[in-house]
Write a protein that holds these residues in place. Structure first.
Motif, PDB file in Angstrom:
ATOM      1  N   VAL A  62       0.949  -0.837   0.161  1.00  0.00           N
ATOM      2  CA  VAL A  62      -0.019   0.189   0.235  1.00  0.00           C
ATOM      3  C   VAL A  62       1.049   1.700   0.147  1.00  0.00           C
ATOM      4  N   VAL A  63       1.923   1.159   0.433  1.00  0.00           N
ATOM      5  CA  VAL A  63       2.641   2.398   0.874  1.00  0.00           C
ATOM      6  C   VAL A  63       3.639   2.287  -0.300  1.00  0.00           C
ATOM      7  N   ARG A  64       3.971   1.714  -1.178  1.00  0.00           N
ATOM      8  CA  ARG A  64       4.726   0.871  -2.389  1.00  0.00           C
ATOM      9  C   ARG A  64       4.134   1.821  -3.488  1.00  0.00           C
ATOM     10  N   PHE A  86       2.982  12.481   4.568  1.00  0.00           N
ATOM     11  CA  PHE A  86       1.670  12.650   4.316  1.00  0.00           C
ATOM     12  C   PHE A  86       1.237  11.491   5.735  1.00  0.00           C
ATOM     13  N   MET A  87       1.040  10.228   5.629  1.00  0.00           N
ATOM     14  CA  MET A  87       0.889   9.520   6.620  1.00  0.00           C
ATOM     15  C   MET A  87       0.533  10.507   7.969  1.00  0.00           C
ATOM     16  N   ASP A  88       2.088  10.851   8.555  1.00  0.00           N
ATOM     17  CA  ASP A  88       1.529  12.000   9.878  1.00  0.00           C
ATOM     18  C   ASP A  88       0.007  12.807   9.302  1.00  0.00           C
ATOM     19  N   TYR A 175      -5.914  13.978  -2.972  1.00  0.00           N
ATOM     20  CA  TYR A 175      -6.481  13.857  -1.235  1.00  0.00           C
ATOM     21  C   TYR A 175      -6.997  12.957  -1.052  1.00  0.00           C
ATOM     22  N   ALA A 176      -7.920  12.030  -1.246  1.00  0.00           N
ATOM     23  CA  ALA A 176      -8.781  10.863  -1.267  1.00  0.00           C
ATOM     24  C   ALA A 176      -7.993   9.879  -1.535  1.00  0.00           C
ATOM     25  N   ALA A 177      -7.035   9.608  -2.490  1.00  0.00           N
ATOM     26  CA  ALA A 177      -5.855   8.117  -2.675  1.00  0.00           C
ATOM     27  C   ALA A 177      -4.941   8.263  -1.431  1.00  0.00           C
ATOM     28  N   PHE A 182      -3.588   5.073   3.666  1.00  0.00           N
ATOM     29  CA  PHE A 182      -3.425   5.532   4.943  1.00  0.00           C
ATOM     30  C   PHE A 182      -4.386   4.841   5.901  1.00  0.00           C
ATOM     31  N   ARG A 183      -5.809   4.759   5.811  1.00  0.00           N
ATOM     32  CA  ARG A 183      -7.231   3.566   6.285  1.00  0.00           C
ATOM     33  C   ARG A 183      -6.431   2.734   5.544  1.00  0.00           C
ATOM     34  N   GLU A 184      -6.350   2.343   4.918  1.00  0.00           N
ATOM     35  CA  GLU A 184      -5.744   0.628   4.665  1.00  0.00           C
ATOM     36  C   GLU A 184      -5.177   0.590   5.562  1.00  0.00           C
ATOM     37  N   PHE A 185      -3.928   1.394   5.361  1.00  0.00           N
ATOM     38  CA  PHE A 185      -1.685   0.627   5.595  1.00  0.00           C
ATOM     39  C   PHE A 185      -1.838   0.474   7.502  1.00  0.00           C
ATOM     40  N   PHE A 186      -2.429   2.130   7.994  1.00  0.00           N
ATOM     41  CA  PHE A 186      -1.862   2.128   9.226  1.00  0.00           C
ATOM     42  C   PHE A 186      -2.136   1.425  10.505  1.00  0.00           C
TER      43      PHE A 186
END
Length: 197
Positions: A62-64, A86-88, A175-177, A182-186
């Motif tokens: 997901v991060v990649r 961006f994740m922060d 922004y939405a992407a 983030f919501r998938e990864f965190f």
């Protein structure tokens, strides 16, 4: 570069070695491998946890996907750094979804704990930490303007033409992407960190 995520993932404040782990998570990027043994074992554990989080994050599909999007936008070798920032931002924006503590309360509590340990920090961290507290970076990550300031600061230490100083334009445009990433990864990162304990 993503101070908020690392500090948040340092564990429960009720844990006996919490403050040491917090310090380790915070200073890890400024501690060369050969200097690791200069710190107490519980601080070393925080440094190692930080490094494990970075490795997990960098290899995650997901991060990649997000860093590939950032490379297309011209961020090149700095795509990973921008992705972390961006994740922060998204963690700050949705902090109460992950914590019973508010972001302002968390920020002030963590600043106080870290300030008490300032003499233990590597020199570069000692230099920027007062600026971090004065400008309340952790709280301001919730605003795109705060993220913009963070990226501008990073761009001054990067190669000319890094693109980090204008990366908030990419955040606004997609922004939405990035939020979906983030919501998938965190939650997966949280599960991974729980398994490190």
């Amino acid at each position: 570069m993503n101070f908020l995520a690392h500090l948040f993932l340092a564990g429960s404040p009720a844990a006996p070695a919490y403050a040491d782990g917090l310090v380790g998570q915070f200073i890890a990027d400024s501690v060369p491998g050969r200097r690791l043994e200069c710190y107490p074992a519980t601080v070393q554990a925080g440094i190692r946890a930080h490094r494990a989080i970075d490795a997990f994050t960098d290899q995650h599909p997901v991060v990649r996907r997000g860093t590939a999007r950032l490379r297309v936008a011209g961020l090149g070798k700095y795509a990973g750094v921008v992705s972390d920032v961006f994740m922060d931002h998204f963690l700050a924006r949705s902090f109460t979804s992950f914590s019973a503590e508010s972001l302002p309360a968390f920020s002030q509590r963590v600043y106080a704990l870290l300030e008490a340990r300032l003499p233990e920090f590597p020199a570069p961290v000692q230099r920027f930490f007062p600026h971090m507290v004065q400008h309340n970076w952790l709280l301001h990550y919730a605003e795109t303007a705060g993220i913009g300031r963070a990226l501008q600061g990073l761009s001054r230490r990067a190669s000319p033409g890094s693109g980090m100083d204008t990366a908030t334009g990419e955040l606004h445009q997609h922004y939405a992407a990035y939020e979906a990433d983030f919501r998938e990864f965190f939650p997966q990162l949280q599960a991974y960190v729980a398994g490190l304990a």
